[in-house]
Design an enzyme around this catalytic site. Structure first.
Site, mmCIF file in Angstrom:
data_model
loop_
_atom_site.group_PDB
_atom_site.id
_atom_site.type_symbol
_atom_site.label_atom_id
_atom_site.label_comp_id
_atom_site.label_asym_id
_atom_site.label_seq_id
_atom_site.Cartn_x
_atom_site.Cartn_y
_atom_site.Cartn_z
ATOM 1 C CB CYS A 1 -0.989 -0.091 1.030
ATOM 2 S SG CYS A 1 -2.432 1.072 0.927
ATOM 3 C CD GLU B 1 -1.378 -5.898 5.814
ATOM 4 O OE1 GLU B 1 -1.222 -6.365 4.444
ATOM 5 O OE2 GLU B 1 -1.402 -4.772 5.889
ATOM 6 C CG HIS C 1 -3.905 -3.237 3.381
ATOM 7 N ND1 HIS C 1 -2.621 -2.829 4.124
ATOM 8 C CD2 HIS C 1 -4.358 -2.246 2.819
ATOM 9 C CE1 HIS C 1 -2.671 -1.526 3.991
ATOM 10 N NE2 HIS C 1 -3.672 -1.079 3.408
#
Ligand code: XMP
Length: 513
Positions: A81, A171, A169
């Site tokens: 990002c 994660e 993202h």
């Protein structure tokens, strides 16, 4: 020395999540400040670098930017990002404000399936976006690997330099295959093995503790919570009888808490345990006090006094052990930080007084909570301790609204025991963040048999949460609510009404005080 991935933190709310995902891949990870020099990073000898997300724009005047020579270290880099935009900008790409903010779920289309980041992944992936800016020109030497509806450069690579950028993202759980992307980065691109396990950690930590403590004695304040319990078991494994644990009963513990600690540590582990029952002292100090902050301060200060006296009773020690965890020691980047962090004066009593000089042993300093639980299990601690729900330092005092008296403690303890029993019986206790009873200072009219009653109210609180910062109330099955209500009213003398707390955090907090 462990292989490690370093994460440069640009202030994303997800930085710690990245670190945890990497560790779930059995690779050690460390979070460092975004402006750490490339020389310092090189000394850490990382196998890879991740540039986290963050709330800023790369072109903003006060944008947080890394040392530009990190791109010359010859180490694989993954930008996520904001990190993706930072990398692109430094390497001669272009980032501009997007026409439309891309937020929420999106569909990623992988164009170049040979990219190692997407190894063994399908061509279409659900991903989570949260960005306003976007890449409009590829940096030198890069190719586009995947696109989303709004971005032609949602994933980019320079395979030769081993630089990768992701606009989304990987994660977060809303990118369901994100963990595989992270695993591909650490295992296939950075060539890390799978060495970071709690089994390996025990060995390493035992060695470190022995080296640090030498022949000296260590004291540890055992609360019965997960962190101090795991620290105690670990240090005990390393130095045995040279560890003394001090357990203070502050009179506002849950039912059987002291017994469980005495049984597990005193009898099973044979840890040297000093038990200090200071119930009457705490009750005396709390008499007549209703203000929540005052209660916390009294409990905190009295604890320090009692603990200090106990340390002189158990004999001189050079070291004090503490169950400090990694999230407490990360030098966090305040931008985008969570201002909700300090609403109550909690998260415990500050330091011990100046005249109590100890060197610190903190064997959990580099661990996340889930790792501490695994470590506890590895050390043979029972589930009842390693999986237990968080319990505030000031104990039941923050769940007894108004004055804390022995009579009110008794009522709350009895009601709380029923909540814990029923949550366990219905297999809910270990699934949720916290479930407990709160004693309200309100009395209301009821009728029991032929008798009119005028008794207290218990509120039942059950919440789901990831870290205590935000929380949702749990939609308990009606059957469970019914049993809780019936049992509490029938079995707890002094209570004739039960309510269910249906507030989330924010705007409410988890504890009532
Ligand atoms: P709140 O009530 O602020 O709680 O939503 C968030 C989490 O922190 C715990 N908590 C405390 N923990 N000392 C502690 O050690 C305290 O004074 C304290 N107050 C709240 C609470 O149980 C929840 O998990």
């Amino acid at each position: 020395m462990n292989e490690q991935i370093v994460i440069l933190d640009f202030g994303s709310q997800y930085t710690q999540v990245i670190a945890r995902r990497i560790r779930e891949c059995k690779v050690y990870s460390t979070i460092i400040h975004y402006n750490t020099s490339a020389a310092t990073i090189a000394e850490m000898n990382p196998s890879g670098i991740i540039l986290s997300g963050g709330p800023s724009s790369v072109y903003a005047r006060d944008a947080p930017l890394p040392d530009k020579t990190i791109f010359e270290l010859g180490v694989p880099i993954l930008g996520i990002c904001f990190g993706h935009q930072v990398m692109a900008t430094f390497l001669n790409g272009k980032v501009e404000r997007g026409q439309k903010r891309e937020y929420g779920k999106g569909m990623l289309r992988v164009k170049n399936t040979r990219c190692r980041l997407f190894d063994s992944l399908p061509k279409e992936l659900q991903v989570w976006n949260s960005h306003g800016d976007k890449l409009t020109r590829l940096p030198d030497g890069f190719k586009a690997v995947a696109t989303t509806e709004n971005s032609g450069f949602a994933a980019i690579e320079n395979a030769r330099a081993r630089f990768y950028g992701l606009q989304f993202h990987p994660e977060v759980v809303h990118t369901p295959k994100g963990k595989k992307i992270i695993s591909n980065f650490v295992h296939k691109i950075c060539d890390c093995g799978r060495k970071w396990t709690m089994r390996n950690y025990v060995e390493q930590a035992v060695e470190d503790i022995r080296a640090q403590a030498g022949k000296e004695k260590v004291i540890l304040g055992l609360s019965g919570g997960v962190d101090s319990s795991v620290a105690a078991a670990l240090i005990h494994k390393a130095i045995g009888k040279r560890l003394t644990c001090i357990f203070v009963n502050n009179g506002v513990l849950r039912a059987n808490e002291a017994e469980v600690v005495k049984k597990v540590f005193g009898r099973n582990f044979r840890v040297k345990l000093h038990y200090e029952d200071a119930t009457s002292l705490f009750m005396r100090k709390l008499r007549g006090v209703s203000d929540p902050e005052k209660k916390r301060k009294i409990i905190g200060n009295t604890f320090i006094d009692v603990f200090q006296k106990a340390t002189s009773k158990v004999g001189k020690a050079r070291f004090l052990a503490q169950g400090t965890l990694y999230p407490d020691v990360i030098e966090s980047v305040p931008i985008g930080g969570n201002p909700a962090a300090l609403i109550k004066s909690h998260h415990n009593v500050g330091g011990l007084p100046e005249n109590m000089k100890f060197d610190l042993i903190e064997p959990l300093r580099c661990l996340f909570k889930d790792e501490v639980r695994q470590l506890g299990a590895e050390l043979g601690l029972p589930r009842e301790i390693v999986m237990r729900q968080p319990f505030p330092g000031p104990g039941l005092a923050v769940r007894i609204l108004g004055e804390v008296t022995p009579e009110r403690c008794e009522i709350l303890r009895n009601a709380d025991t029923i909540v814990v029993e029923e949550m366990k019986a219905n297999k809910l206790y270990y699934k949720i963040w916290q479930s407990f009873a709160v004693l309200l200072p309100v009395r209301s009219v009821g009728v029991m048999g032929d008798e009119r009653t005028y008794d207290y109210t218990i509120a039942v609180r059950a919440v789901e949460s990831k870290d205590g910062m935000t929380a949702d109330w749990v939609k308990l099955p009606y059957k469970v609510i019914e049993t809780l209500s019936t049992r509490i009213i029938n079995e707890v003398k002094g209570v004739n009404r039960v309510c269910l707390d249906v507030s989330s955090k924010p705007p409410a907090t988890i504890e009532w005080e």
